[in-house]
Design a protein around this motif. Structure first.
Motif, PDB file in Angstrom:
ATOM      1  N   TRP A  34       0.859  -1.174   0.057  1.00 24.66           N
ATOM      2  CA  TRP A  34      -0.013   0.161  -0.043  1.00 24.66           C
ATOM      3  C   TRP A  34       0.882   1.409  -0.096  1.00 24.66           C
ATOM      4  O   TRP A  34       0.408   2.405  -0.464  1.00 24.66           O
ATOM      5  N   ASP A  58       0.711   8.019  -5.201  1.00 24.44           N
ATOM      6  CA  ASP A  58      -0.139   9.158  -5.728  1.00 24.44           C
ATOM      7  C   ASP A  58      -0.617   9.205  -7.073  1.00 24.44           C
ATOM      8  O   ASP A  58      -1.607   9.395  -7.496  1.00 24.44           O
ATOM      9  N   TRP A  68      -3.134   6.156 -13.191  1.00 20.78           N
ATOM     10  CA  TRP A  68      -4.406   5.757 -12.978  1.00 20.78           C
ATOM     11  C   TRP A  68      -5.437   6.070 -14.030  1.00 20.78           C
ATOM     12  O   TRP A  68      -5.062   6.920 -14.792  1.00 20.78           O
ATOM     13  N   ARG A 102     -10.941   2.661 -14.192  1.00 23.99           N
ATOM     14  CA  ARG A 102     -10.976   1.211 -14.054  1.00 23.99           C
ATOM     15  C   ARG A 102     -10.026   0.633 -13.036  1.00 23.99           C
ATOM     16  O   ARG A 102     -10.258  -0.117 -12.238  1.00 23.99           O
ATOM     17  N   LEU A 107      -8.483   2.671 -10.630  1.00 21.53           N
ATOM     18  CA  LEU A 107      -8.814   3.496  -9.514  1.00 21.53           C
ATOM     19  C   LEU A 107      -9.892   2.503  -8.803  1.00 21.53           C
ATOM     20  O   LEU A 107     -10.053   2.327  -7.546  1.00 21.53           O
ATOM     21  N   ASP A 108     -11.004   1.875  -9.477  1.00 22.45           N
ATOM     22  CA  ASP A 108     -11.988   1.031  -8.976  1.00 22.45           C
ATOM     23  C   ASP A 108     -11.528  -0.086  -8.478  1.00 22.45           C
ATOM     24  O   ASP A 108     -11.995  -0.415  -7.319  1.00 22.45           O
ATOM     25  N   VAL A 147      -8.776  -0.481  -7.218  1.00 19.66           N
ATOM     26  CA  VAL A 147      -7.896  -0.185  -5.715  1.00 19.66           C
ATOM     27  C   VAL A 147      -9.097   0.290  -4.705  1.00 19.66           C
ATOM     28  O   VAL A 147      -8.862  -0.368  -3.533  1.00 19.66           O
ATOM     29  N   GLU A 148     -10.162   0.819  -5.055  1.00 21.44           N
ATOM     30  CA  GLU A 148     -11.206   1.114  -4.000  1.00 21.44           C
ATOM     31  C   GLU A 148     -11.735   0.137  -3.423  1.00 21.44           C
ATOM     32  O   GLU A 148     -12.266  -0.159  -2.468  1.00 21.44           O
ATOM     33  N   ARG A 149     -12.104  -1.200  -4.390  1.00 18.86           N
ATOM     34  CA  ARG A 149     -12.543  -2.532  -4.055  1.00 18.86           C
ATOM     35  C   ARG A 149     -11.764  -3.126  -2.997  1.00 18.86           C
ATOM     36  O   ARG A 149     -12.202  -3.617  -2.138  1.00 18.86           O
ATOM     37  N   LYS A 163      -9.560  -1.747  -1.173  1.00 22.00           N
ATOM     38  CA  LYS A 163      -9.600  -0.987   0.200  1.00 22.00           C
ATOM     39  C   LYS A 163     -10.729  -1.477   1.183  1.00 22.00           C
ATOM     40  O   LYS A 163     -10.710  -1.704   2.336  1.00 22.00           O
ATOM     41  N   ARG A 164     -12.063  -1.398   0.244  1.00 23.23           N
ATOM     42  CA  ARG A 164     -13.308  -2.004   1.060  1.00 23.23           C
ATOM     43  C   ARG A 164     -13.301  -3.458   1.644  1.00 23.23           C
ATOM     44  O   ARG A 164     -13.611  -3.508   2.915  1.00 23.23           O
ATOM     45  N   ARG A 193     -10.615  -4.663   2.747  1.00 23.97           N
ATOM     46  CA  ARG A 193      -9.427  -4.619   3.797  1.00 23.97           C
ATOM     47  C   ARG A 193     -10.328  -3.991   4.628  1.00 23.97           C
ATOM     48  O   ARG A 193     -10.206  -4.598   6.019  1.00 23.97           O
TER      49      ARG A 193
END
Length: 360
Positions: free
Chosen positions: A211, A225, A247, A250, A252-253, A255-257, A259-260, A262
Motif C-alpha cells: 500500500w 499518488d 491511474w 478502472r 482506481l475502481d 484499488v477502491e474495491r 480498500k473496502r 480490507r
C-alpha cells in the motif's frame, strides 16, 4: 594439497595421507583415511568403512534436501512452490542412486515420459542439471551428466488469448462456488485478475504489491499518488527498467474495491485477532496472499467457468496484446518493462488473422 583425478570422488592427497573431504554448509570437513605408503587397497578399505559409518550421505534424496536448504530457499515463493513438487518426483525416481552414480542415460530415461511436454521436460532437465552442479560443488561427483549432453526441447510459443467474455466468466467462477454461494477468496481473486490485466504484471509482482513505498527497499511494488509502481526483479541487475502504471477509472475502481475488502475484514475481526499488513492482496486472516493460494483459487475459478487451456500468465499476454492494439508496440513494451520489441512480441497474441490487400 593435490587432487589426483584417478582417486575416488572426494578423496584428496595431502602431506602423504589420503583424506575424505565432505561439506557441512560452507565448511569443509577432512577425515583421515590412510597413509599413501599403505597402498591403494588400504585406502579403498578405509573409504568403504567411512562411507558405511555415515560420514556423508550422498544419496540423491539427501542431496536434494541439502540443496533445498542451501540454495532453493533463496528462490522466490513461486519458484519454490513449483520446484518442490518436481523435486519430490526426482527424489522418488532416483531414491536408489548416489549422487556420483547418476549418468546421462539415467537422466535421459527419467525425462523420457515428458517427451510430449517440452516445457515440463525442460523444467525437469534444468533442475537435474542444477542438482548435478551442486553435487560437484559438494565433492560428490566430478562432472555434470546433464550439461552439454541432455538437450533442451523446443517449446512451441503460447498462442492462447483470453477474450473479454472468458475473463468475466473466470471472475464469476472465482466469486461463486459450485453451490452458488460466494467463496471466501472470490472477491480478492477477482481484484487480482483485474489488476493483472490492467497493469500487465505477473502474479509474483502483484502478490508483492504494498500500500505504500518501502523506504528500505524502493524496488518493491507499491500503490502511490500518481499510480502503481513496478520494477521487475528479472531486470533489476540489467536494464533496471521500472514502470508507473498511471491511474485510470478502472484501475482506481480495483484499488477502491481492495480498500473496502480490507476495511470489511478488519471490522469482522476482534482487535486481538486483527493482522495489519502492508500487502495489498491478502487472505481472510489478513496475511499475504500466497502464490499457492492464488494459484489454487485461479484453477478452481477456471474450472467452474469452463474456460479451457488458460494460465494466469496469459493475463499478462492479454494485457500487452490489447495495449499494442490500442496504443502501439512501444506502449506495450513500456508496460512489459522489456528492453527490446522482440521480448514484447513474445507476449502479443494475434486474436485473429491480420488483413491486407492483394498484391495487385
Amino acid at each position: 594439497m593435490t587432487r589426483d583425478k584417478a582417486l575416488p570422488e572426494r578423496v584428496h592427497l595431502k602431506a602423504g595421507r589420503y583424506y575424505l573431504v565432505t561439506a557441512a554448509g560452507k565448511k569443509r570437513i577432512w577425515r583421515k583415511l590412510t597413509r599413501v605408503s599403505e597402498g591403494l587397497p588400504a585406502l579403498y578399505t578405509a573409504l568403504a568403512a567411512a562411507l558405511a559409518d555415515g560420514a556423508v550421505d550422498d544419496r540423491m534424496p539427501a542431496l536434494i534436501s541439502l540443496w533445498q536448504r542451501e540454495v532453493g530457499n533463496r528462490h522466490k515463493p513461486k519458484t519454490q512452490a513449483n520446484n518442490d513438487s518436481r523435486l519430490r518426483v526426482i527424489a522418488h525416481s532416483f531414491a536408489e542412486f548416489r549422487a556420483g552414480q547418476v549418468e546421462a542415460p539415467d537422466v535421459a530415461e527419467f525425462l523420457l515420459p515428458f517427451r510430449d511436454k517440452p516445457r515440463t521436460h525442460n523444467q525437469y532437465r534444468s533442475l537435474m542439471r542444477e542438482l548435478m552442479r551442486f553435487a560437484i560443488e559438494k565433492g560428490m561427483r566430478r562432472d555434470n551428466p546433464v550439461q552439454d549432453v541432455i538437450r533442451t526441447m523446443t517449446e512451441a510459443p503460447r498462442t492462447r488469448y483470453i477474450t473479454d467474455s472468458e475473463l468475466r466468466r473466470i471472475k464469476v467462477g472465482g466469486i461463486y462456488g459450485d453451490d452458488g454461494k460466494r467463496t471466501r477468496s472470490g472477491l480478492m481473486l477477482a481484484a487480482l485478475v483485474d489488476m493483472a490485466y490492467l497493469t500487465g504484471q505477473d502474479i509474483g509482482m502483484l502478490l508483492a504489491l504494498r500500500w505504500s513505498r518501502d523506504p528500505d527497499d524502493p524496488a518493491v511494488p507499491y500503490v502511490g499518488d500518481a499510480g502503481i509502481f513496478f520494477r521487475r526483479s528479472k531486470v533489476a541487475s540489467t536494464t533496471g527498467a521500472a514502470v508507473l502504471i498511471a491511474w485510470t477509472p478502472r484501475l482506481l475502481d480495483v484499488v477502491e474495491r481492495l480498500k473496502r475488502l480490507r476495511a470489511e475484514r478488519m471490522l469482522k475481526k476482534r482487535a486481538s485477532q486483527r493482522v495489519v499488513t502492508e500487502y495489498v492482496f491478502t487472505r481472510q486472516d489478513g496475511l499475504q496472499f500466497t502464490y499457492s493460494g492464488a494459484s489454487t483459487a485461479w484453477k478452481r475459478a477456471v474450472k467452474r467457468a469452463g474456460v479451457p487451456g488458460v494460465m494466469f500468465r496469459d493475463l499478462r499476454a492479454k494485457a500487452l496484446t490489447d495495449k499494442e492494439r490500442l496504443e502501439g508496440m512501444q506502449a506495450a513494451r513500456d508496460m512489459g518493462q522489456h528492453s527490446t520489441d522482440s521480448q514484447t512480441a513474445d507476449y502479443v497474441r494475434l486474436r485473429s488473422g491480420r488483413s491486407t490487400k492483394a498484391t495487385r
